[in-house]
Write a protein that holds these residues in place. Structure first.
Motif, mmCIF file in Angstrom:
data_model
loop_
_atom_site.group_PDB
_atom_site.id
_atom_site.type_symbol
_atom_site.label_atom_id
_atom_site.label_comp_id
_atom_site.label_asym_id
_atom_site.label_seq_id
_atom_site.Cartn_x
_atom_site.Cartn_y
_atom_site.Cartn_z
ATOM 1 N N SER A 14 36.474 41.084 49.386
ATOM 2 C CA SER A 14 37.734 40.746 50.046
ATOM 3 C C SER A 14 37.814 39.261 50.386
ATOM 4 C CB SER A 14 37.914 41.572 51.320
ATOM 5 O OG SER A 14 36.827 41.355 52.216
ATOM 6 N N SER A 15 36.660 38.573 50.365
ATOM 7 C CA SER A 15 36.651 37.136 50.638
ATOM 8 C C SER A 15 35.356 36.535 50.120
ATOM 9 C CB SER A 15 36.793 36.857 52.137
ATOM 10 O OG SER A 15 35.656 37.341 52.843
ATOM 11 N N VAL A 16 35.385 35.230 49.892
ATOM 12 C CA VAL A 16 34.197 34.459 49.508
ATOM 13 C C VAL A 16 34.254 33.120 50.227
ATOM 14 C CG1 VAL A 16 32.962 33.295 47.633
ATOM 15 C CG2 VAL A 16 33.987 35.534 47.234
ATOM 16 N N ARG A 17 33.238 32.840 51.032
ATOM 17 C CA ARG A 17 33.150 31.564 51.751
ATOM 18 C C ARG A 17 34.436 31.254 52.528
ATOM 19 N NH1 ARG A 17 28.976 27.910 49.852
ATOM 20 N NH2 ARG A 17 27.128 29.247 49.610
ATOM 21 N N GLY A 18 34.984 32.279 53.208
ATOM 22 C CA GLY A 18 36.164 32.074 54.034
ATOM 23 C C GLY A 18 37.478 32.067 53.285
ATOM 24 N N ARG A 22 43.053 38.273 47.316
ATOM 25 C CA ARG A 22 44.123 39.267 47.307
ATOM 26 C C ARG A 22 44.299 39.821 45.893
ATOM 27 N NH1 ARG A 22 49.062 36.548 50.838
ATOM 28 N NH2 ARG A 22 47.880 36.259 52.786
ATOM 29 N N PRO A 23 44.212 41.132 45.724
ATOM 30 C CA PRO A 23 44.366 41.719 44.381
ATOM 31 C C PRO A 23 45.744 41.448 43.791
ATOM 32 C CG PRO A 23 43.385 43.287 45.909
ATOM 33 C CD PRO A 23 43.870 42.138 46.742
ATOM 34 N N GLY A 24 45.758 41.082 42.526
ATOM 35 C CA GLY A 24 46.991 40.937 41.774
ATOM 36 C C GLY A 24 47.046 41.988 40.687
ATOM 37 N N PRO A 25 48.092 41.994 39.880
ATOM 38 C CA PRO A 25 48.212 43.004 38.825
ATOM 39 C C PRO A 25 47.159 42.813 37.738
ATOM 40 C CG PRO A 25 49.943 41.355 38.629
ATOM 41 C CD PRO A 25 49.246 41.075 39.922
ATOM 42 N N ALA A 26 46.588 43.925 37.284
ATOM 43 C CA ALA A 26 45.642 43.867 36.172
ATOM 44 C C ALA A 26 46.390 43.494 34.893
ATOM 45 C CB ALA A 26 44.933 45.205 36.008
ATOM 46 N N GLU A 128 40.357 40.366 22.778
ATOM 47 C CA GLU A 128 41.123 41.062 23.806
ATOM 48 C C GLU A 128 40.371 40.981 25.123
ATOM 49 O OE1 GLU A 128 43.254 44.786 22.503
ATOM 50 O OE2 GLU A 128 41.809 44.602 20.865
ATOM 51 N N THR A 129 41.123 40.805 26.208
ATOM 52 C CA THR A 129 40.532 40.669 27.535
ATOM 53 C C THR A 129 41.214 41.616 28.501
ATOM 54 O OG1 THR A 129 40.078 38.316 27.135
ATOM 55 C CG2 THR A 129 40.041 39.070 29.424
ATOM 56 N N ASN A 130 40.423 42.452 29.152
ATOM 57 C CA ASN A 130 40.915 43.237 30.281
ATOM 58 C C ASN A 130 40.587 42.462 31.546
ATOM 59 O OD1 ASN A 130 42.033 45.565 29.011
ATOM 60 N ND2 ASN A 130 39.963 46.238 28.530
ATOM 61 N N ARG A 131 41.612 42.060 32.283
ATOM 62 C CA ARG A 131 41.451 41.119 33.399
ATOM 63 C C ARG A 131 41.911 41.720 34.714
ATOM 64 N NH1 ARG A 131 43.411 35.109 32.495
ATOM 65 N NH2 ARG A 131 41.319 35.123 31.551
ATOM 66 N N GLN A 132 41.040 41.640 35.700
ATOM 67 C CA GLN A 132 41.411 41.927 37.083
ATOM 68 C C GLN A 132 41.625 40.588 37.784
ATOM 69 O OE1 GLN A 132 39.043 45.196 39.027
ATOM 70 N NE2 GLN A 132 37.716 44.871 37.259
ATOM 71 N N VAL A 133 42.754 40.451 38.452
ATOM 72 C CA VAL A 133 43.142 39.171 39.042
ATOM 73 C C VAL A 133 43.021 39.223 40.562
ATOM 74 C CG1 VAL A 133 45.043 37.531 39.337
ATOM 75 C CG2 VAL A 133 44.706 38.680 37.148
ATOM 76 N N ARG A 134 42.497 38.123 41.125
ATOM 77 C CA ARG A 134 42.456 37.954 42.577
ATOM 78 C C ARG A 134 43.034 36.583 42.915
ATOM 79 N NH1 ARG A 134 41.671 42.396 41.651
ATOM 80 N NH2 ARG A 134 40.004 43.818 42.341
ATOM 81 N N ASP A 135 44.071 36.568 43.760
ATOM 82 C CA ASP A 135 44.596 35.306 44.268
ATOM 83 C C ASP A 135 43.705 34.827 45.398
ATOM 84 O OD1 ASP A 135 46.794 35.120 42.544
ATOM 85 O OD2 ASP A 135 48.035 36.370 43.846
ATOM 86 N N VAL A 136 43.283 33.584 45.321
ATOM 87 C CA VAL A 136 42.390 33.008 46.326
ATOM 88 C C VAL A 136 43.264 32.314 47.370
ATOM 89 C CG1 VAL A 136 40.467 31.445 46.736
ATOM 90 C CG2 VAL A 136 40.633 32.683 44.557
ATOM 91 N N MET A 137 43.218 32.836 48.603
ATOM 92 C CA MET A 137 44.093 32.370 49.667
ATOM 93 C C MET A 137 43.281 31.698 50.779
ATOM 94 S SD MET A 137 46.896 33.600 48.310
ATOM 95 C CE MET A 137 48.078 33.286 49.639
ATOM 96 N N ARG A 143 49.853 30.170 50.097
ATOM 97 C CA ARG A 143 50.037 30.239 48.647
ATOM 98 C C ARG A 143 48.657 30.209 48.011
ATOM 99 N NH1 ARG A 143 48.878 25.156 47.183
ATOM 100 N NH2 ARG A 143 49.419 23.455 48.616
ATOM 101 N N PRO A 144 48.527 30.748 46.818
ATOM 102 C CA PRO A 144 47.212 30.769 46.167
ATOM 103 C C PRO A 144 46.687 29.364 45.894
ATOM 104 C CG PRO A 144 48.728 32.289 45.094
ATOM 105 C CD PRO A 144 49.542 31.455 46.024
#
Length: 244
Positions: A14-18, A22-26, A128-137, A143-144
């Protein structure tokens, strides 16, 4: 030893180094790269790509730093446009401006890959790439600052498919290097036995894997289609020397 388990653990963060994640669409991303039979684009440090994601196609042209003047050595030119006749014409003009002349198409067919091939281009890489996205806030900015991509990649080579997994971080506008360094150091600390720094992109990495695969240098280093951990040391050495 278990890339899927590692990616799942990264995805659960859920966080890294503060920095909040935030999960985004796969996404499922299909990238096909092209070059002339003579390899002219590669020699001129240019990439030409068709990307399909979510049923939509994009054409992308990139020119690396090697072609730019010393005064602008940190600059990189890139065009990414939705697939249309106008977009194709725009990219062809950019190529022509770099002395790569291709046959023009007045009416681009609906299939972008076949269009590229009909212009005399060869497929350089298909993946081909299956990607899970995380916005870093950040708590300071709404904003990301960056995007963390958790990728499972499949390269489609003539001998066979090859799979690998990676975690990629890209800064957004205003994010800068500080957030990238925090994420890098934080991830390496959390997964020190499972992740390692990799300074080569998917295109270059895939080209070297294909060369090694054709020469039998990956014998015993694949588990099914997935690279074993031991393969990366050999792959890194080949990439560092620039030859195999």
């Amino acid at each position: 030893r278990d890339p899927g388990a590692t990616l799942n653990r990264v995805a659960r963060l859920s966080s890294v180094r503060g920095n909040e994640l935030r999960p985004g669409p796969a996404k499922r991303i299909h990238d096909v790269y092209f070059d002339t039979p003579e390899g002219l684009l590669g020699r001129r440090k240019m990439n030409l790509r068709i990307r399909e994601t979510g049923g939509n196609h994009w054409i992308t042209w990139k020119r690396g730093r090697g072609l730019l003047s010393l005064l602008n050595k940190n600059e990189r030119r890139e065009l990414e446009l939705p697939w249309t006749q106008d977009a194709l014409s725009t990219v062809m003009r950019e190529l022509a401006g770099n002395d790569v002349i291709l046959p023009t198409r007045d009416n681009a067919p609906s299939d972008p890959v076949q269009t590229m091939r009909s212009m005399g281009l060869l497929i350089l890489q298909d993946r081909e790439t299956n990607r899970q996205v995380r916005d870093v806030m950040s708590t300071k900015v709404d904003r990301p600052l960056a995007e963390l991509a958790i990728d499972s990649v499949v390269y489609h080579f003539q001998p066979q498919d090859v799979r690998l997994d990676e975690v990629e971080v890209e800064a957004k506008a205003g994010g800068g290097t500080r957030v990238l360094e925090a994420l890098r150091d934080g991830l390496l600390e959390l997964f020190r036995e499972e992740l390692e720094l990799w300074r080569w992109g998917k295109l270059v990495t895939g080209k070297m894997i294909e060369r090694m695969l054709r020469k039998g240098a990956l014998e015993g280093l694949l588990e099914g289609s997935r690279l074993k951990p031991e393969a990366y040391e050999k792959l890194r050495s080949a990439l560092e020397t620039g030859s195999f």
